[in-house]
Each structure stands twice: as C-alpha cells, then as structure tokens.
Scaffold this motif. Structure first.
Motif, PDB file in Angstrom:
ATOM      1  N   ALA A   1      39.521   2.088  59.478  1.00  0.00           N
ATOM      2  CA  ALA A   1      39.633   3.495  58.822  1.00  0.00           C
ATOM      3  C   ALA A   1      40.332   4.422  59.029  1.00  0.00           C
ATOM      4  CB  ALA A   1      37.865   3.582  58.613  1.00  0.00           C
ATOM      5  N   PHE A   2      40.377   4.867  60.287  1.00  0.00           N
ATOM      6  CA  PHE A   2      41.080   5.843  61.042  1.00  0.00           C
ATOM      7  C   PHE A   2      42.687   5.492  60.485  1.00  0.00           C
ATOM      8  CE2 PHE A   2      37.780   7.839  62.928  1.00  0.00           C
ATOM      9  CZ  PHE A   2      37.847   9.073  62.816  1.00  0.00           C
ATOM     10  N   SER A   3      42.978   4.162  60.494  1.00  0.00           N
ATOM     11  CA  SER A   3      44.535   3.706  60.316  1.00  0.00           C
ATOM     12  C   SER A   3      44.692   4.165  59.148  1.00  0.00           C
ATOM     13  CB  SER A   3      44.554   2.177  60.502  1.00  0.00           C
ATOM     14  OG  SER A   3      44.328   2.060  61.851  1.00  0.00           O
ATOM     15  N   ALA A   4      44.046   4.134  57.843  1.00  0.00           N
ATOM     16  CA  ALA A   4      44.271   4.418  56.644  1.00  0.00           C
ATOM     17  C   ALA A   4      44.951   5.915  56.678  1.00  0.00           C
ATOM     18  CB  ALA A   4      43.098   4.241  55.581  1.00  0.00           C
ATOM     19  N   SER A   5      44.125   6.754  57.211  1.00  0.00           N
ATOM     20  CA  SER A   5      44.392   8.101  57.299  1.00  0.00           C
ATOM     21  C   SER A   5      45.671   8.359  57.827  1.00  0.00           C
ATOM     22  CB  SER A   5      43.059   8.980  57.929  1.00  0.00           C
ATOM     23  OG  SER A   5      43.591  10.149  57.721  1.00  0.00           O
TER      24      SER A   5
ATOM     25  N   TYR B   1      42.661  -6.711  68.018  1.00  0.00           N
ATOM     26  CA  TYR B   1      42.877  -7.655  69.195  1.00  0.00           C
ATOM     27  C   TYR B   1      43.356  -6.928  70.604  1.00  0.00           C
ATOM     28  CZ  TYR B   1      42.906 -10.759  65.254  1.00  0.00           C
ATOM     29  OH  TYR B   1      42.374 -11.418  63.860  1.00  0.00           O
ATOM     30  N   ILE B   2      43.531  -5.394  70.314  1.00  0.00           N
ATOM     31  CA  ILE B   2      44.186  -4.897  71.432  1.00  0.00           C
ATOM     32  C   ILE B   2      43.290  -3.841  71.952  1.00  0.00           C
ATOM     33  CG2 ILE B   2      46.074  -3.369  72.306  1.00  0.00           C
ATOM     34  CD1 ILE B   2      47.802  -4.766  69.871  1.00  0.00           C
ATOM     35  N   PRO B   3      42.815  -3.831  73.086  1.00  0.00           N
ATOM     36  CA  PRO B   3      41.745  -2.598  73.644  1.00  0.00           C
ATOM     37  C   PRO B   3      42.522  -1.408  73.261  1.00  0.00           C
ATOM     38  CG  PRO B   3      41.927  -4.550  75.063  1.00  0.00           C
ATOM     39  CD  PRO B   3      42.990  -4.674  74.240  1.00  0.00           C
ATOM     40  N   GLN B   4      41.708  -0.278  72.616  1.00  0.00           N
ATOM     41  CA  GLN B   4      42.088   0.776  72.244  1.00  0.00           C
ATOM     42  C   GLN B   4      42.518   1.850  73.514  1.00  0.00           C
ATOM     43  OE1 GLN B   4      42.378   1.481  68.749  1.00  0.00           O
ATOM     44  NE2 GLN B   4      41.856  -0.615  68.705  1.00  0.00           N
TER      45      GLN B   4
ATOM     46  N   PHE C   1      49.264   3.149  76.705  1.00  0.00           N
ATOM     47  CA  PHE C   1      50.784   2.713  76.681  1.00  0.00           C
ATOM     48  C   PHE C   1      51.433   3.864  75.777  1.00  0.00           C
ATOM     49  CE2 PHE C   1      53.619   0.988  73.300  1.00  0.00           C
ATOM     50  CZ  PHE C   1      54.524   0.348  74.188  1.00  0.00           C
ATOM     51  N   ALA C   2      50.955   4.355  74.632  1.00  0.00           N
ATOM     52  CA  ALA C   2      51.561   5.329  73.991  1.00  0.00           C
ATOM     53  C   ALA C   2      51.729   6.652  74.951  1.00  0.00           C
ATOM     54  CB  ALA C   2      50.633   5.723  72.724  1.00  0.00           C
ATOM     55  N   LEU C   3      50.797   7.077  75.695  1.00  0.00           N
ATOM     56  CA  LEU C   3      50.929   8.316  76.690  1.00  0.00           C
ATOM     57  C   LEU C   3      52.271   8.024  77.538  1.00  0.00           C
ATOM     58  CD1 LEU C   3      49.814  10.963  76.910  1.00  0.00           C
ATOM     59  CD2 LEU C   3      48.425  10.054  78.519  1.00  0.00           C
TER      60      LEU C   3
ATOM     61  N   VAL D   1      45.721   6.753  66.192  1.00  0.00           N
ATOM     62  CA  VAL D   1      44.640   5.749  65.863  1.00  0.00           C
ATOM     63  C   VAL D   1      43.874   5.530  67.137  1.00  0.00           C
ATOM     64  CG1 VAL D   1      44.098   3.589  64.834  1.00  0.00           C
ATOM     65  CG2 VAL D   1      45.766   4.842  63.799  1.00  0.00           C
ATOM     66  N   SER D   2      44.407   4.913  68.138  1.00  0.00           N
ATOM     67  CA  SER D   2      43.531   4.619  69.255  1.00  0.00           C
ATOM     68  C   SER D   2      42.563   5.641  69.808  1.00  0.00           C
ATOM     69  CB  SER D   2      44.490   3.996  70.342  1.00  0.00           C
ATOM     70  OG  SER D   2      45.279   5.118  70.866  1.00  0.00           O
TER      71      SER D   2
END
Length: 489
Positions: free
Chosen positions: A171-175, A336-339, A345-347, A414-415
């Motif tokens: 749902a947050f991915s859509a935004s 499938y990926i722990p948030q 990873f992103a940070l 998103v995460s």
C-alpha cells in the motif's frame, strides 16, 4: 467518572481496535478492516503523483531564479529561506494532522493546502514587479509552498487505516511509486520550458513567462486538478467513535484522560523514536541533494542557471525512471525481503555516496573561477576557500548522485514507512504520522542553515565529512536495534 473509565473511553476514541481489559491491552479484530481498500489506495496514489509534480516543479529552479532576480542572494540566504519553507511545512503539518484527526476528514485539508499553493504561485509569477529586494518575496513564496505541501501528510494515515497490516508495504509502495513517477514527469516538464530562456516573454508589464515562471504557471493549473480529484474521487473513511470526555469534567480533565490513554497504548515508543531519528538522518541526505547540491554545482563547476536546470532535470529524470523500476520490483518482491534489512542497505548506500564523491586531491580539480556575467563559479568575496578548494569531476558527482537516488530512495521510503506504520498498529495514526513528518521538517529547517553555513565557511570537504559521520551514526543505531525491529519487518 474514574480514571480507569477515562482511559477506556479515551482509548476507544484514540484507537478503535485497542481496548483495556484488567489493565491489559488486547486487539479487537471486529474493528479492523476486513480487506484492503485498493481503490482508495490507488486514488491516494493519483493524488500523491499530481501533488508531487507540483512540488518538484516549484522546487527545481529556486536557486538559479533567485540569482537571476536578485544578485544580492547568497547561499546562506537561500539556506535560511529554505529552512523557513520547511518551518511553514512543519507548522501546517501539525495543523493539517490535527484537523484530519479531530474532525476525521481528509478532503478539506487537501483542498485548503491546494488553495494556499495557488496563492503562492501567483506571488511567485509576479516577483519581478518589485524593483529591488525581490529575494524576500521569493522567500515568502517558499514559506507558502512549504505550508501548502504539508497537506499530503494526512494521506499517510489514510493509507494505514485503509490497508491490512500484511498489505501495508504494498500500500505504501503505491504512494511511493507515485512520487517516483512524479520525479520522472516533473523534469520532462522542466526541460520543455528550458526552450524559453530568461527573461522570456512579457505577458504583462514586468510579468514574464520563461524557464523559471512557466513551471509555476503550470503548477497553479495542476493544483486545480488536485482539488477536483480529491473532492470527487476520494471517499472519506468511516468515522471512529467520538470521545465524550469525563462527566462534569473540565477541559483539562478531558485532555488529561485522552493523553493518559494515548500514552498507555501498546506501542513501542523507543522504536517510534528510532524511526523518527532515521527519518531525520535520511532527510539530511535529501537536504544535500535538493538544496545544497545546486549551490555546489554553480560554485564548483561554474554552471549557469540554464545549464543547472537542464542537467538537474536530466539527472532527476534518469533517477526517476530507474527509481520507478526499483520501486516496482520492490513493491512485488518486498514481502520476501525483511524491511529492516532493506532500510539498512539503503542508508548504507547513501553513506557511500558521500564517500565516493569526497573531493580527494588525487582525482579532483580546482573549483571554477568566478564569472560575473553568469554569476557562477567560486566568488572569493563570498567564500574564502576559493583559491585552495578542489572539486571531484562533475560527471562522477552527477552519476553517483543519480545512482544513489535511484537505488536508495524507493527502498528507504517504503521500508521505513512500512515499519513505522506497523509499530503504530491499528490506531488512528494521523497525529503520529504528522509527528513523523515533523522530524523530517526539523532537519529541513535546521539542515539548510547549518549545512549552508558549513559550506560557506569550509567548502565541500568539511560538509561531506559531517554527512558521512551522521549517516554512520544512523547505521550503527539501526544495527543496535536490529533484533527489536524483527516483529515489524
């Protein structure tokens, strides 16, 4: 009415899905949504897309236009004006969040924010009517833009209320994908206006249509579209039970009971604070990319305003396309990926951005000399370090910046949003989602002032070291809480 009764009744108002029984909170499954309202989620995505196109159009050319209309503009003034814009955003985030929370509505705050944006667009378009000190009117427009854009905050709580916990990431991915699509569309629009260089066409005496004002005129029209979509396509969520308050109690008793129940909700407040701090760390990176980088490009490489707009548009458009691809993949594979792993990873990659683009002597060149004609390059009257400073190759900075944004932005947004929403649970999240954005705004208020002051005094090298240190601290804090985050990721 007893204190326990206060807590029970306030809890019903604050959180329909939580009740107190013998001092223990338990979930009332009857109050949870039976399914995710995907139609509402997609309408939210459409509103978010159109609104962020407006935001990107209004932010993309601030620095070069300020320099064109008022040569007395400095990096520090730009930093203060940008901070004032985010102060307006922070104040109205609270206003809109409380408005939505107290009256349990979404449409009125969205529409009112769009009306503020329309007014600010008119002021921005007419800034050249002033004969001097135009930068102050521009700064006022920044504040109004910031206040107007805070209306989107109420949609975050709407997403949480309209989706099941297991669908929250999608749902947050859509935004988030809507925002990334706006990142693609806005630069394309910006480039199309680059064919009308400053000073452009005079449509009225001292009112001109050109590369800087054209997007603002379009943004005004888009605001009308947002109002229409919001009013006719977005439905209000069912209203929650109203808090009646203590019998024969004062206003103080009313809010005391409400606050007591609020603090007693079964929420891990330490993790809430952690997420807010991570939002601040991530936002600091965005401050550099959005507000400080344009100053760095014109100062270090001598780019003119038109060149900066064109290259920035190409870079952001490319980043938007790549981000959209990454975001789509993450929307379908994110479960499938722990948030918590995804955000770490992103940070970490964002930290590498500053490591790779640090102005190492071996690969850097002297900064561009000052050019009075284009008002670009390093002006020694403004920056004492012009004679000794070096800058990494421009192509390296642009490419690494684009790659980092493409990979990190969709995953981080998103995460972290999904984790934060799951930590809050099934409460009415309007106020706490607003608080989440306030942490972002604090960085946008303080960050431009502090970072522009560091840049003015010491140049790029010291500024990059500060950001490396902050991101490293964020990575360490997230790792230390890794185990506690597992139930929410």
């Amino acid at each position: 009415m007893s204190t326990d009764a206060f807590e029970l009744e306030a809890s019903a108002f604050l959180n329909d899905s939580t009740k107190l029984k013998d001092g223990v909170k338990e979930q009332n499954s009857a109050d949870l949504p039976t399914k995710t309202d995907w139609k509402a989620i997609y309408v939210i995505g459409l509103i978010t897309f159109v609104a962020f196109v407006v935001n990107f159009l209004l932010e993309s050319n601030r620095w070069p236009y300020l320099q064109e209309v008022d040569t007395d503009t400095t990096a520090e003034f730009f930093g203060v004006a940008s901070a004032a814009s985010k102060a307006g955003h922070a104040v109205f985030t609270l206003v809109f969040s409380y408005w939505s929370y107290h009256y349990q509505c979404v449409k009125p705050p969205i529409v009112f924010g769009c009306l503020i944006s329309l007014i600010s667009c008119v002021f921005y378009f007419c800034v050249e009517l002033l004969t001097d000190n135009r930068r102050y009117l521009m700064a006022m427009c920044f504040v109004l833009f910031g206040a107007a854009s805070s209306n989107i905050t109420v949609l975050r709580a709407y997403i949480a209320s309209a989706s099941l916990p297991e669908d929250r990431t999608k749902a947050f991915s859509a935004s988030s994908l809507s925002i990334l699509l706006a990142v693609i569309v806005a630069p394309i629009i910006q480039i199309s206006f680059s064919k009308i260089p400053y000073p452009g066409w005079e449509v009225l005496p001292d009112v001109r249509f050109h590369i800087y004002t054209g997007p603002v005129a379009l943004a005004a029209l888009i605001n009308v579209v947002v109002i229409g979509i919001t009013w006719f396509c977005l439905r209000e969520l069912p209203k929650r039970k109203k808090f009646a308050g203590p019998a024969n109690g004062s206003t103080i008793d009313y809010y005391k009971a409400k606050m007591t129940a609020f603090l007693n909700l079964d929420i891990k407040w330490g993790l809430v604070l952690l997420c807010c701090c991570m939002k601040a760390v991530f936002t600091l990176c965005i401050v550099i990319l959005m507000l400080i980088m344009p100053v760095l490009y014109t100062t270090s490489y001598g780019w003119s305003g038109t060149t900066l707009v064109q290259i920035s548009a190409i870079s952001m458009g490319t980043a938007g396309i790549l981000s959209l691809v990454v975001g789509l993949l993450y929307a379908f594979l994110g479960k499938y990926i722990p948030q918590r792993v995804a955000f770490l990873f992103a940070l970490f990659v964002f930290g590498l951005l500053f490591v790779f683009t640090y102005p190492y002597e071996a690969i850097s060149n002297p900064v561009a000399p000052y050019n009075e004609t284009t008002n670009s390059g390093c002006n020694p009257e403004k920056y004492d370090w012009c004679q000794t400073a070096v800058a990494p190759p421009a192509i390296l900075l642009v490419v690494v910046q684009t790659a980092a944004i493409s990979l990190c932005m969709p995953i981080a947004i998103v995460s972290l949003d999904a984790i934060y929403s799951k930590i809050l649970g099934q409460i009415n999240q309007s106020m706490l989602q607003g608080a989440f954005i306030i942490f972002e705004d604090i960085v946008f208020i303080v960050g431009p002032i502090v970072l522009s002051a560091i840049f003015t005094e010491f140049g790029t090298s010291r500024l990059w070291l500060v950001n490396i240190g902050v991101v490293a601290a964020g990575v360490i804090a997230w790792i230390l809480c890794f185990r506690n985050l597992k139930p929410y990721s």
